[in-house]
Design an enzyme around this catalytic site. Structure first.
Site, PDB file in Angstrom:
ATOM      1  CE  LYS A  25      -2.455  -0.827   3.682  1.00  0.00           C
ATOM      2  NZ  LYS A  25      -1.808  -2.095   4.086  1.00  0.00           N
ATOM      3  NE  ARG A 100      -6.108   1.287  11.462  1.00  0.00           N
ATOM      4  CZ  ARG A 100      -5.118   0.582  10.919  1.00  0.00           C
ATOM      5  NH1 ARG A 100      -5.338  -0.675  10.565  1.00  0.00           N
ATOM      6  NH2 ARG A 100      -3.924   1.108  10.741  1.00  0.00           N
ATOM      7  NE  ARG A 139       7.988  -7.257   5.006  1.00  0.00           N
ATOM      8  CZ  ARG A 139       6.884  -6.568   5.258  1.00  0.00           C
ATOM      9  NH1 ARG A 139       6.295  -5.875   4.292  1.00  0.00           N
ATOM     10  NH2 ARG A 139       6.360  -6.558   6.471  1.00  0.00           N
ATOM     11  NE  ARG A 172      16.220 -12.402   8.180  1.00  0.00           N
ATOM     12  CZ  ARG A 172      15.875 -12.713   6.926  1.00  0.00           C
ATOM     13  NH1 ARG A 172      14.649 -12.428   6.510  1.00  0.00           N
ATOM     14  NH2 ARG A 172      16.715 -13.305   6.112  1.00  0.00           N
ATOM     15  NE  ARG A 184       1.542  -7.288  10.802  1.00  0.00           N
ATOM     16  CZ  ARG A 184       2.627  -6.738  10.250  1.00  0.00           C
ATOM     17  NH1 ARG A 184       3.769  -7.403  10.245  1.00  0.00           N
ATOM     18  NH2 ARG A 184       2.552  -5.553   9.701  1.00  0.00           N
TER      19      ARG A 184
END
Length: 230
Positions: A25, A100, A139, A172, A184
């Site tokens: 996003k 949200r 990531r 990380r 999540r």
């Protein structure tokens, strides 16, 4: 990427980006800003700016935060209303992280209606959960400059050396792991399902496949924005 255009004769576009953590996003919002001259607004940035500026809504938010409370939807909407009166948003805004809940979405609709505006499009960045978990869990970043990398999709050209700054230390985030990513995603889907339904009922929901190449996703988003803002 060529410059887009938004009609100056219509109300500023109001885009809402929906998507789970790791869906891109932030990256896509920055690309839309550059292409269309829009402004990305996140709740956190809005609150910090309002508190710093000492606006009435900002002072109210500061008092709540200093007391350890959660800033109410009413205060957030008041801050958003103030921000949308600034001249730099004349070509439109991109909301990231708000609304949200279905209640927040309805309150936002009412706020926009007061100004003769409406949500132009709520764009859902659609992901494959299993692939997203792998994407998030892999990531890592350069500890020096923050350049992002991934175990599978983007490793430094020279092993152990940052392409951007030449640094050799990487880190990380503690929550970039498969277990946290799964939790999540589950929370996101539970939280966002009512929003998807809300904007689908309003006829402004757009769905974009967010599992492809960044530029391909940007191209699809650009087409949607160009169409709904024409």
């Amino acid at each position: 990427m060529s410059n887009g255009s938004l009609s100056s004769e219509t109300s500023p576009a109001v885009l809402i980006l929906l998507g789970p953590p790791g869906a891109g996003k932030g990256t896509q919002a920055r690309m839309l800003e550059e292409r269309f001259g829009m402004v990305q607004l996140s709740t956190g940035d809005l609150l910090r700016a309002a508190v710093g500026a000492g606006t009435p809504a900002g002072l109210a938010a500061k008092a709540v935060m200093e007391a350890g409370g959660l800033v109410s939807d009413e205060i957030v909407l008041a801050i958003l209303k103030d921000r949308m009166a600034e001249p730099d948003v004349a070509r439109g805004i991109i909301l990231d992280g708000f609304p949200r809940t279905d209640g927040q979405a309805s309150a936002l609709d009412a706020l926009l209606a007061e100004a003769g505006q409406r949500v132009t499009a709520a764009i859902s960045l659609e992901v494959d959960d299993a692939a997203m978990i792998a994407r998030v869990a892999g990531r890592y970043t350069c500890a020096g400059c923050g350049e992002g990398y991934h175990d599978e999709f983007k490793q430094p050209h020279a092993e152990g050396v940052c392409d951007k700054c030449g640094g050799t230390a990487f880190k990380r985030r503690s929550d970039d792991n498969a277990e946290t990513a799964k939790a999540r995603l589950e929370a996101y889907h539970a939280q966002t399902a009512p929003l998807i339904a809300h904007y689908e009922r309003a006829g402004v929901l757009e769905r974009i496949d967010a599992m492809g190449d960044i530029d391909a996703i940007a191209g699809a988003l650009g087409q949607v924005v160009g169409r709904v803002s024409a």
